[in-house]
Design a protein around this motif. Structure first.
Motif, PDB file in Angstrom:
ATOM      1  N   VAL A 245      -6.774   6.396  -2.803  1.00 29.97           N
ATOM      2  CA  VAL A 245      -5.783   5.393  -3.214  1.00 29.97           C
ATOM      3  C   VAL A 245      -4.696   5.226  -2.140  1.00 29.97           C
ATOM      4  N   GLY A 246      -4.345   6.307  -1.441  1.00 26.82           N
ATOM      5  CA  GLY A 246      -3.319   6.208  -0.396  1.00 26.82           C
ATOM      6  C   GLY A 246      -3.711   5.225   0.692  1.00 26.82           C
ATOM      7  N   ASP A 247      -4.929   5.385   1.187  1.00 23.02           N
ATOM      8  CA  ASP A 247      -5.410   4.517   2.265  1.00 23.02           C
ATOM      9  C   ASP A 247      -5.613   3.088   1.770  1.00 23.02           C
ATOM     10  N   LEU A 248      -6.029   2.959   0.518  1.00 18.63           N
ATOM     11  CA  LEU A 248      -6.237   1.625  -0.062  1.00 18.63           C
ATOM     12  C   LEU A 248      -4.912   0.865  -0.159  1.00 18.63           C
ATOM     13  N   ILE A 249      -3.850   1.553  -0.553  1.00 19.73           N
ATOM     14  CA  ILE A 249      -2.533   0.906  -0.646  1.00 19.73           C
ATOM     15  C   ILE A 249      -2.077   0.432   0.733  1.00 19.73           C
ATOM     16  N   VAL A 250      -2.166   1.318   1.723  1.00 19.15           N
ATOM     17  CA  VAL A 250      -1.629   0.964   3.040  1.00 19.15           C
ATOM     18  C   VAL A 250      -2.442  -0.162   3.695  1.00 19.15           C
ATOM     19  N   THR A 251      -3.745  -0.147   3.495  1.00 11.24           N
ATOM     20  CA  THR A 251      -4.596  -1.160   4.132  1.00 11.24           C
ATOM     21  C   THR A 251      -4.610  -2.463   3.340  1.00 11.24           C
ATOM     22  N   GLY A 252      -4.429  -2.350   2.033  1.00  8.32           N
ATOM     23  CA  GLY A 252      -4.533  -3.528   1.177  1.00  8.32           C
ATOM     24  C   GLY A 252      -3.234  -4.281   0.974  1.00  8.32           C
ATOM     25  N   SER A 254      -0.667  -4.519   3.758  1.00  7.47           N
ATOM     26  CA  SER A 254       0.157  -4.587   4.971  1.00  7.47           C
ATOM     27  C   SER A 254      -0.357  -5.547   6.016  1.00  7.47           C
ATOM     28  N   VAL A 255       0.593  -6.226   6.639  1.00 11.14           N
ATOM     29  CA  VAL A 255       0.280  -7.141   7.734  1.00 11.14           C
ATOM     30  C   VAL A 255      -0.212  -6.375   8.973  1.00 11.14           C
ATOM     31  N   HIS A 256       0.048  -5.046   9.022  1.00 12.75           N
ATOM     32  CA  HIS A 256      -0.475  -4.232  10.136  1.00 12.75           C
ATOM     33  C   HIS A 256      -2.002  -4.095  10.062  1.00 12.75           C
ATOM     34  N   SER A 257      -2.555  -4.282   8.863  1.00  9.12           N
ATOM     35  CA  SER A 257      -3.993  -4.048   8.663  1.00  9.12           C
ATOM     36  C   SER A 257      -4.795  -5.254   9.139  1.00  9.12           C
ATOM     37  N   ARG A 258      -5.689  -5.023  10.103  1.00  4.23           N
ATOM     38  CA  ARG A 258      -6.474  -6.166  10.611  1.00  4.23           C
ATOM     39  C   ARG A 258      -7.459  -6.664   9.550  1.00  4.23           C
ATOM     40  N   ASN A 259      -7.889  -5.764   8.635  1.00  2.00           N
ATOM     41  CA  ASN A 259      -8.758  -6.207   7.540  1.00  2.00           C
ATOM     42  C   ASN A 259      -8.002  -7.142   6.599  1.00  2.00           C
ATOM     43  N   TRP A 260      -6.756  -6.776   6.269  1.00  2.00           N
ATOM     44  CA  TRP A 260      -5.917  -7.620   5.423  1.00  2.00           C
ATOM     45  C   TRP A 260      -5.653  -8.965   6.118  1.00  2.00           C
ATOM     46  N   ARG A 261      -5.349  -8.911   7.414  1.00  2.00           N
ATOM     47  CA  ARG A 261      -5.059 -10.148   8.172  1.00  2.00           C
ATOM     48  C   ARG A 261      -6.284 -11.056   8.226  1.00  2.00           C
ATOM     49  N   ALA A 262      -7.473 -10.443   8.370  1.00  2.00           N
ATOM     50  CA  ALA A 262      -8.709 -11.238   8.394  1.00  2.00           C
ATOM     51  C   ALA A 262      -8.912 -11.926   7.045  1.00  2.00           C
TER      52      ALA A 262
END
Length: 338
Positions: A245-252, A254-262
């Motif tokens: 859940v920790g990694d999911l929150i940070v990646t899901g 944040s604008v820093h996450s390239r997956n989120w930006r994609a």
């Protein structure tokens, strides 16, 4: 612990950030890469401009083009290369490594076609006599924040607790802290699969949906990640930890996450080929979506969010239609794992 010699394979954003953490802790850090101009830049200017515009690295961090030289007499080797080239680099390491090392990796993904986890690839390609049990370093961590020494807590997972403790010791300091775990399947699947959900949260943002939708996809995304992981032999509790859940929150979120930006760009109607060209970095969630979709079908695991993202990316389904289909899915009990 005595000063350790550590080779980091892959001078991307995360490899560079981890190099700085280890250097801060007094270890001798070598970064290996295959782009001559990048290696030269690190050695001469102590910068890695492609990833960090304004950052100066400690001049003690040395970069290498020659893999044999980089691995000479090192205590540990840390893989931080994209998933799709992990096997290739592992084969090269097996050819030139001439002594036993602690073997670690900090990449997140599943191998295309084989659907294997990264530790499985490393186990297959690097003989046991040359390595420890593999340690996975994974958790909620943006390179952009770790590089400026922002507080970061992640996991070191290995089948062998002694190896996990070694990673914990060499990395941990006043801003960077590792917790040990022996559930390597859980930690690796969580790290790989959360990138898919991050693409999904980005899509919802790009379409203009609010926080309710974001919370829904993160929570239900965690449920389907757990479902697949448990089928592969993971401990369900791992998914409520830092690497889950920790990694999911940070990646899901944040604008820093390239997956989120994609995902955000997809939601705004951009073409995937343009998004990938503009990013200039690997978007692991795109290839992992395909691997996870195929794996879920093979193992008969219900993963509706992964399926919807797969259909949007690989079958050109309209995003709004994919969301409508998901909202019309069969009704389920919340804690159903089958």
């Amino acid at each position: 612990m005595h000063t350790q010699k550590i080779a980091i394979l892959g001078p991307g954003s995360w490899g560079t950030a981890l190099a700085q953490v280890l250097n801060d802790n007094g270890h001798e850090v070598r970064i290996w890469g295959n782009l001559p101009e990048q290696i030269q830049e690190i050695n001469q200017h102590h910068t890695n401009q492609h990833y960090f515009k304004d950052l100066i690295l400690d001049e003690k961090i040395t970069a290498y083009l020659d893999l044999k030289e980089a691995l000479d007499q090192v205590d540990a080797v840390l893989f931080v290369v994209p998933t799709k080239v992990t096997r290739l680099v592992a084969k090269q390491v097996a050819q030139v490594l001439d002594h036993k090392v602690t073997l670690m990796h900090a990449s997140k993904g599943l191998e295309p076609d084989t659907h294997k986890r990264i530790s499985e690839i490393l186990e297959e390609e690097i003989p046991e006599k040359l390595r420890s049990e593999i340690v996975v370093v994974s958790g909620p961590s943006h390179a952009e924040e770790a590089i400026v020494r922002d507080i970061t807590l992640i996991t070191a997972a290995s089948k062998d607790l002694h190896s996990a403790k070694y990673a914990q010791e060499i990395f941990s300091n006043h801003y960077f802290r590792l917790y040990t775990n022996t559930d390597i399947i859980g930690v690796e699947t969580a790290g790989a699969l959360k990138n898919i959900i991050a693409v999904g949260t980005g899509v919802l943002h790009g379409l203009g949906y609010g926080d309710n939708a974001k919370a829904a996809i993160i929570t239900r995304g965690l449920a389907e990640i757990t479902r697949l992981g448990v089928k592969l032999g993971a401990n369900p509790l791992t998914y409520s930890g830092l690497s889950g859940v920790g990694d999911l929150i940070v990646t899901g979120t944040s604008v820093h996450s390239r997956n989120w930006r994609a995902g955000d760009a997809l939601g705004r109607g951009e073409k995937l080929s343009d998004i990938e060209a503009n990013m200039g970095m690997v978007i692991e969630g795109i290839s992992t979506t395909k691997a996870a979709y195929e794996l879920a079908k093979e193992l008969d695991v219900y993963m509706p969010i992964t399926q919807a993202i797969y259909q949007v990316i690989y079958e050109n389904q309209a995003i709004k239609e994919a969301i409508r289909d998901m909202m019309n899915n069969e009704f389920k009990a919340e804690n159903e794992w089958s």
